[in-house]
Scaffold this active site. Structure first.
Site, PDB file in Angstrom:
ATOM      1  N   CYS A 114     -34.061 -21.146  -9.246  1.00 40.94           N
ATOM      2  CA  CYS A 114     -33.528 -19.779  -9.212  1.00 40.94           C
ATOM      3  C   CYS A 114     -32.211 -19.783  -9.987  1.00 40.94           C
ATOM      4  CB  CYS A 114     -33.282 -19.329  -7.769  1.00 40.94           C
ATOM      5  SG  CYS A 114     -34.795 -19.268  -6.781  1.00 40.94           S
ATOM      6  N   CYS A 117     -28.751 -20.169  -8.117  1.00 43.51           N
ATOM      7  CA  CYS A 117     -28.630 -21.144  -7.024  1.00 43.51           C
ATOM      8  C   CYS A 117     -28.221 -22.520  -7.528  1.00 43.51           C
ATOM      9  CB  CYS A 117     -29.964 -21.243  -6.279  1.00 43.51           C
ATOM     10  SG  CYS A 117     -29.938 -22.433  -4.938  1.00 43.51           S
ATOM     11  N   SER A 193     -37.037 -19.644   5.679  1.00 36.85           N
ATOM     12  CA  SER A 193     -36.695 -18.771   4.554  1.00 36.85           C
ATOM     13  C   SER A 193     -37.414 -19.268   3.310  1.00 36.85           C
ATOM     14  CB  SER A 193     -35.179 -18.802   4.343  1.00 36.85           C
ATOM     15  OG  SER A 193     -34.821 -17.976   3.271  1.00 36.85           O
ATOM     16  N   LEU A 217     -35.845 -12.115  -1.515  1.00 43.25           N
ATOM     17  CA  LEU A 217     -36.495 -11.236  -2.494  1.00 43.25           C
ATOM     18  C   LEU A 217     -35.601 -11.063  -3.722  1.00 43.25           C
ATOM     19  CD1 LEU A 217     -39.150  -9.621  -2.784  1.00 43.25           C
ATOM     20  CD2 LEU A 217     -37.841  -7.604  -2.093  1.00 43.25           C
ATOM     21  N   CYS A 335     -24.618 -20.182   1.232  1.00 44.27           N
ATOM     22  CA  CYS A 335     -25.942 -20.269   0.609  1.00 44.27           C
ATOM     23  C   CYS A 335     -25.847 -20.601  -0.863  1.00 44.27           C
ATOM     24  CB  CYS A 335     -26.656 -18.936   0.688  1.00 44.27           C
ATOM     25  SG  CYS A 335     -26.853 -18.326   2.314  1.00 44.27           S
TER      26      CYS A 335
HETATM   27  N1  SAH Z   1     -35.950 -21.783  -0.812  1.00 40.44           N
HETATM   28  C1  SAH Z   1     -35.647 -20.972   0.338  1.00 40.44           C
HETATM   29  C2  SAH Z   1     -34.496 -21.474   1.201  1.00 40.44           C
HETATM   30  C3  SAH Z   1     -33.275 -22.023   0.520  1.00 40.44           C
HETATM   31  S1  SAH Z   1     -32.196 -20.909  -0.302  1.00 40.44           S
HETATM   32  C4  SAH Z   1     -35.395 -19.544  -0.086  1.00 40.44           C
HETATM   33  O1  SAH Z   1     -35.396 -19.261  -1.279  1.00 40.44           O
HETATM   34  O2  SAH Z   1     -35.246 -18.695   0.780  1.00 40.44           O
HETATM   35  C5  SAH Z   1     -31.374 -20.058   0.975  1.00 40.44           C
HETATM   36  C6  SAH Z   1     -30.835 -18.667   0.588  1.00 40.44           C
HETATM   37  O3  SAH Z   1     -29.643 -18.772  -0.224  1.00 40.44           O
HETATM   38  C7  SAH Z   1     -31.809 -17.885  -0.263  1.00 40.44           C
HETATM   39  O4  SAH Z   1     -31.856 -16.546   0.173  1.00 40.44           O
HETATM   40  C8  SAH Z   1     -31.181 -18.003  -1.635  1.00 40.44           C
HETATM   41  O5  SAH Z   1     -31.678 -17.045  -2.492  1.00 40.44           O
HETATM   42  C9  SAH Z   1     -29.727 -17.863  -1.298  1.00 40.44           C
HETATM   43  N2  SAH Z   1     -28.807 -18.256  -2.357  1.00 40.44           N
HETATM   44  C10 SAH Z   1     -29.004 -19.171  -3.318  1.00 40.44           C
HETATM   45  N3  SAH Z   1     -27.927 -19.244  -4.135  1.00 40.44           N
HETATM   46  C11 SAH Z   1     -27.028 -18.363  -3.665  1.00 40.44           C
HETATM   47  C12 SAH Z   1     -25.703 -18.000  -4.063  1.00 40.44           C
HETATM   48  N4  SAH Z   1     -25.118 -18.562  -5.100  1.00 40.44           N
HETATM   49  N5  SAH Z   1     -25.062 -17.049  -3.342  1.00 40.44           N
HETATM   50  C13 SAH Z   1     -25.651 -16.499  -2.253  1.00 40.44           C
HETATM   51  N6  SAH Z   1     -26.878 -16.806  -1.824  1.00 40.44           N
HETATM   52  C14 SAH Z   1     -27.568 -17.728  -2.523  1.00 40.44           C
END
Ligand code: SAH
Length: 348
Positions: A114, A117, A193, A217, A335
Site C-alpha cells: 500500500c 504504509c 483488519s 478501504l 498505524c
Molecule cells: N493488512 C491489514 C492490517 C495491517 S494495516 C489491513 O490492511 O487492514 C493496519 C491499518 O493501518 C490499515 O487500516 C492501514 O491501511 C493503516 N495504515 C497504514 N499506513 C498508515 C499510515 N501511514 N497512517 C495511518 N494509517 C495507516
C-alpha cells in the site's frame, strides 16, 4: 529438533506413551503451553523433573521475546518482538479508560505494498506461525498487567502484515485465543483488519467466527484505490462489496470500514458519496483515520476543512462515523508506522 508447540496433541500423547509416561500428562503440558503461556519446560512444575528433562532432550521451545519497549507520553507502549530466527515484528498496547487494546502483527513485513504504509516498503518476509501470534498475546498481556495493572481486553490484528494472507495460522491462533480450554477470550473482542482479500473474507464468513472484521478501504473509487492499494487489482471493489454483503449475511455482524484521509487523494465530497454508496448493502461503522506521515511520504493528511466536509457528507447519509485519534505519535507506534524504523527508533 521440533518445537513442542508445532506438534499436535495426539503426537504428544504418542511421545509420552513411548516414553513410559501416562497419557494424561499431555493435557498438563498442553495447558502450560496454550493456557498458562509457559516460557520454558522448567516452569511446568507439576511435571516430574525426569519428564521435564525428557521433554527438554526431545523438543525445543521457541518462545518469542521482547527485544525493545518504548512508552509514549499518552501511555501507549510499543514493543519490538523477536522470534527464534531473529525476525522481528511490532506490537502495541493502547490503554484507555476501561480497556487495554493490543494491536498485534500477523506477518513479518507485508506483500501488499500500500502506497501510504511503511510496513509495505519492507516487503514480505514470512508468515507468523500461530504459536508466534499467541506469543505476542502472552508477552503483551504479561506486560499489560505490569504496566497498567490490567489484562488485555481487546485485540486488533492491525499491526504488520495481512491476516487473511496468513489464513490458517490466524484461524488456529483465534481458536486458541477464544477456546474454552485455552485463553477463553470473547471473539467479539477480537478484530481482524484486512486490506480486502476477497477469498479470505468469504472463508472467514463460512467459518462462522464471531470476531469483528475491519476493512481498510481508504477509497471507494476503483482507479484511486488501485493506485494507493495495488491489492485492488486482484480484489476488485465490486467483488469486495459482494464479499462483505456475504459476510454480513452469514454472520449478522456490522462491518468496520477504515478510511484513511489523504489530502486531495481520497478526501473530496464526491469520494465521501462514493464511500456511502459502497457501504449501502450492509451495516457499517466508519472509522476515519488520520494519516501518520512516514519517511519519504508522498502523502499529506487532510486539513480540517476538507475532513469536516467529508464527514458531513457521510453524516447526511446517516452513517455512523468515528474519528480515530492517533496514539503513540511520539514513538511512531501508530498505524502504518510499525517497523518503519529499526531498534534505534525505540529510543525516545
Ligand atoms: N493488512 C491489514 C492490517 C495491517 S494495516 C489491513 O490492511 O487492514 C493496519 C491499518 O493501518 C490499515 O487500516 C492501514 O491501511 C493503516 N495504515 C497504514 N499506513 C498508515 C499510515 N501511514 N497512517 C495511518 N494509517 C495507516
Amino acid at each position: 529438533m521440533n518445537d513442542i508447540r508445532y506438534i499436535g496433541y495426539d503426537p504428544l500423547v504418542t511421545f509420552l506413551r513411548e516414553n513410559g509416561e501416562k497419557p494424561f500428562r499431555a493435557k498438563q503440558i498442553w495447558t502450560w503451553l496454550w493456557k498458562r503461556g509457559a516460557g520454558s519446560f522448567d516452569e511446568m512444575t507439576d511435571l516430574s523433573v525426569a519428564l521435564r528433562t525428557k521433554l527438554q532432550e526431545n523438543f525445543t521451545f521457541h518462545r518469542a521475546e521482547i527485544a525493545e519497549e518504548a512508552r509514549s507520553s499518552d501511555k501507549t507502549t510499543k514493543f519490538l518482538l523477536k522470534f527464534h530466527d531473529g525476525k522481528m515484528v511490532e506490537g502495541v498496547l493502547i490503554p484507555s479508560k476501561e480497556r487495554v487494546t493490543a494491536c498485534l502483527s500477523t506477518q513479518v513485513g507485508c506483500p501488499l505494498h500500500c502506497a501510504f504504509c511503511a510496513t509495505g516498503t519492507m516487503g514480505f518476509i514470512r508468515n507468523l506461525h500461530y504459536s508466534e501470534v499467541i506469543d505476542e498475546y502472552v508477552l503483551l498481556n504479561n506486560r499489560a498487567q505490569e504496566i497498567y495493572n490490567q489484562h488485555i481486553t481487546n485485540i486488533v490484528f492491525m499491526g504488520m502484515g495481512e491476516p487473511l494472507l496468513n489464513f490458517d495460522n490466524m484461524m488456529t491462533a483465534i481458536s486458541i485465543l477464544t477456546g474454552k480450554d485455552y485463553f477463553a477470550l470473547s471473539p467479539t473482542r477480537i478484530t481482524l483488519s484486512t486490506a480486502g482479500i476477497i477469498k479470505g473474507i468469504k472463508a472467514l464468513a463460512d467459518r462462522g467466527f464471531r470476531c469483528g472484521l475491519a476493512i481498510s478501504l481508504h477509497s471507494a473509487d476503483p482507479n484511486v484505490r488501485n493506485q494507493i492499494m495495488p491489492v485492488t487489482e486482484g480484489n476488485p471493489l465490486h467483488d469486495l462489496q459482494a464479499a462483505l454483503a456475504y459476510y454480513h449475511q452469514k454472520t449478522d455482524e456490522r462491518i468496520t470500514i477504515e478510511y484513511l484521509l489523504l489530502s486531495k487523494v481520497n478526501d473530496s465530497e464526491k469520494a465521501a458519496e462514493q464511500l456511502a454508496r459502497f457501504c449501502r448493502p450492509f451495516p457499517v461503522k466508519i472509522n476515519i483515520i488520520e494519516y501518520n506521515s512516514t519517511p519519504d511520504s508522498l502523502f499529506h493528511k487532510s486539513d480540517p476543512t476538507r475532513r469536516n466536509a467529508f464527514i458531513a457528507v457521510l453524516e447526511r447519509c446517516n452513517m455512523v462515523v468515528n474519528i480515530r485519534q492517533s496514539k503513540g505519535q511520539d514513538i511512531a507506534a501508530a498505524c502504518g508506522q510499525l517497523m518503519r524504523k529499526t531498534v534505534k527508533s525505540l529510543e525516545i
